[in-house]
Motif scaffolding. Structure first.
Motif, mmCIF file in Angstrom:
data_model
loop_
_atom_site.group_PDB
_atom_site.id
_atom_site.type_symbol
_atom_site.label_atom_id
_atom_site.label_comp_id
_atom_site.label_asym_id
_atom_site.label_seq_id
_atom_site.Cartn_x
_atom_site.Cartn_y
_atom_site.Cartn_z
ATOM 1 N N ALA A 54 0.827 -1.210 0.000
ATOM 2 C CA ALA A 54 0.000 0.000 0.000
ATOM 3 C C ALA A 54 0.863 1.262 0.000
ATOM 4 O O ALA A 54 0.593 2.213 -0.751
ATOM 5 N N LYS A 55 1.907 1.279 0.824
ATOM 6 C CA LYS A 55 2.747 2.480 0.907
ATOM 7 C C LYS A 55 3.420 2.774 -0.418
ATOM 8 O O LYS A 55 3.566 3.938 -0.817
ATOM 9 N N GLN A 56 3.843 1.710 -1.107
ATOM 10 C CA GLN A 56 4.558 1.911 -2.364
ATOM 11 C C GLN A 56 3.628 1.927 -3.575
ATOM 12 O O GLN A 56 4.085 1.944 -4.719
ATOM 13 N N GLY A 57 2.321 1.939 -3.313
ATOM 14 C CA GLY A 57 1.370 2.064 -4.395
ATOM 15 C C GLY A 57 1.269 0.860 -5.297
ATOM 16 O O GLY A 57 0.916 0.974 -6.478
ATOM 17 N N HIS A 58 1.573 -0.317 -4.742
ATOM 18 C CA HIS A 58 1.494 -1.541 -5.549
ATOM 19 C C HIS A 58 0.039 -2.003 -5.611
ATOM 20 O O HIS A 58 -0.623 -2.145 -4.580
ATOM 21 N N PRO A 59 -0.479 -2.254 -6.810
ATOM 22 C CA PRO A 59 -1.890 -2.625 -6.929
ATOM 23 C C PRO A 59 -2.193 -4.085 -6.623
ATOM 24 O O PRO A 59 -3.354 -4.488 -6.583
ATOM 25 N N GLY A 60 -1.149 -4.902 -6.404
ATOM 26 C CA GLY A 60 -1.349 -6.333 -6.198
ATOM 27 C C GLY A 60 -2.029 -6.660 -4.876
ATOM 28 O O GLY A 60 -2.040 -5.865 -3.934
ATOM 29 N N ARG A 61 -2.556 -7.867 -4.811
ATOM 30 C CA ARG A 61 -3.273 -8.348 -3.631
ATOM 31 C C ARG A 61 -2.385 -9.325 -2.876
ATOM 32 O O ARG A 61 -1.753 -10.190 -3.479
ATOM 33 N N VAL A 62 -2.338 -9.203 -1.559
ATOM 34 C CA VAL A 62 -1.587 -10.131 -0.706
ATOM 35 C C VAL A 62 -2.572 -11.026 0.026
ATOM 36 O O VAL A 62 -3.469 -10.541 0.721
ATOM 37 N N VAL A 63 -2.401 -12.341 -0.148
ATOM 38 C CA VAL A 63 -3.284 -13.333 0.468
ATOM 39 C C VAL A 63 -2.460 -14.215 1.385
ATOM 40 O O VAL A 63 -1.332 -14.604 1.033
#
Length: 421
Positions: A54-63
């Motif tokens: 989130a801080k680095q603006g990554h659009p990926g999802r962490v599961v």
């Protein structure tokens, strides 16, 4: 793109996540799955991973999940970074060999064999489940001992490449000393995992100028600092040994040191407790500075580079990996796993030609390769005699009385992890 990290609850993982976030143009991860049976620490690590993205603006999802089959379903690549038995088993690996006057270390010698015996069966089971979920998935092994584990996976027919951070560490440090970018530095890196030498440092690529003699002459003190080896040895070798070579080149000195100080496992266990406390802080959204002391420097960058190349992205054209020998080093069997520069693409790694290897290095490599073959036999089939044969073959042991005593100690300390014991 879906990537899965098995052993995702490791305190290493934020280093990996930070690399995925920073280098998202090289490796555009859409879904990152962290798999680990330790649910409590997995949630701590997973929470930090989401905040880093989130801080680095990554659009990926962490599961996060403790369900291996769910975690690897549809994964394009699976990274293995597990430790069977945890730090408690590592603590034993580093201590009981000292009773026989042998190095206690988690990746080489008797301790390294113990880790291989615990690890290979578990990794092979995981790999089969990966293959069932997606036969085309790449398995990237960072689990030690990388050479033996990678060989086990390759022999079982898995799409596998072994990875270590030693080479990328040298590349980065040499680049700083030379005042160039890491991409400008190509290593003539040769050996087996944790048994390697930098025999050349070339600017611009495999055919570039070899500046290693200049590096040693002008920066030898800096290069050797922290290895526990004398500068004179660097000058006499004309090559830069991995710091793991100290276990061979200064064995007795290392044993004396290990007998008089806390084990590395104890240090790491204390560090992990601090890190997990930090990871639980909802305000933390970057990897903490303490993580650098945990080890694994540049692991994330090496992993991103390798994964991107295997999946057809923009990774570096040449990378140091662990792969089948296939004639690259003619003094070793074709199915030995070596650690060298390779051209890496969607079809896997293709080792680059290697110049004639000095017998000083080739002899030790051949000896350790024989040990690794015997170690894998012991890991696959069990039995006291197979363990004894592997220990007797290891150049850090080599005496039958030591091998006999160490066999009994190894089995006694690892019985819960050995199905045959």
């Amino acid at each position: 793109m879906k990537l899965t990290v098995v052993g995702g609850g490791s305190t290493y993982t934020p280093e990996l996540v930070d690399g995925f976030a920073r280098l998202r143009d090289t490796l555009p991860v859409e879904e990152l799955v962290l798999v680990d049976p330790a649910a409590e620490r997995l949630e701590l690590v997973g929470g930090l991973a989401r905040r880093i993205f989130a801080k680095q603006g990554h659009p990926g999802r962490v599961v996060t999940t403790s369900d291996l089959d769910q975690g690897v379903e549809g994964a394009d690549a699976v990274l293995l970074q597990l430790r069977v038995g945890g730090q408690a088993a590592r603590e034993q690996d580093e201590t009981w060999p000292l009773e026989c006057g042998c190095v206690g270390q988690e990746t080489t010698g008797a301790g390294g064999l113990a880790k291989a015996l615990r690890t290979v069966p578990v990794v092979l089971e995981i790999a089969e489940r990966v293959r069932n979920a997606n036969p085309k998935a790449w398995i990237i092994d960072f689990t030690n001992p990388v050479g033996i584990v990678t060989r086990a996976l390759l022999q079982a027919g898995h799409r596998t490449v072994g990875l270590c951070n030693v080479a990328i560490g040298f590349q980065r440090s040499f680049a700083r000393l030379l005042g160039v970018t890491p991409a400008d530095v190509h290593l003539d890196h040769v050996g087996l995992n944790h048994l390697t030498w930098e025999t050349g440092v070339r600017l611009g690529g495999p055919e570039g100028e070899n500046v290693l003699p200049k590096l040693i002459a002008e920066h030898g003190d800096s290069i050797i600092e922290g290895m526990g080896l004398p500068r004179a040895l660097l000058d006499r070798l004309g090559a830069v040994p991995s710091y793991y070579l100290r276990y061979y080149y200064a064995h007795d000195e290392v044993v004396r040191e290990l007998r008089t100080k806390p084990s590395r496992a104890a240090e790491v266990a204390a560090m992990e407790r601090q890190l997990l406390d930090m990871y639980g802080d909802p305000a933390l959204d970057e990897k903490p500075a303490l993580l650098a002391k945990r080890g694994g420097a540049y692991y994330s960058e090496a992993a991103v580079d390798l994964t991107a190349s295997l999946l057809g992205g923009g990774g570096s054209p040449y990378q140091v990996v662990n792969a089948y020998n296939k004639g690259t080093l003619p003094f070793l069997p074709d199915d030995a796993v070596i650690e060298v520069q390779a051209a890496v693409g969607p079809q896997g790694p293709a080792p680059l030609p290697v110049a004639a290897v000095d017998p000083l290095y080739a002899g030790l490599m051949a000896n350790v390769t024989a040990y690794e073959e015997l170690a894998l036999e012991a890991a696959l089939h069990g039995g006291r005699d197979r363990v004894f044969r592997a220990l007797l073959a290891h150049p850090l042991i080599g005496q039958y009385a030591y091998a006999d005593a160490l066999t009994d100690l190894l089995i006694a300390h690892n019985r819960e992890h050995l199905a045959w014991a």
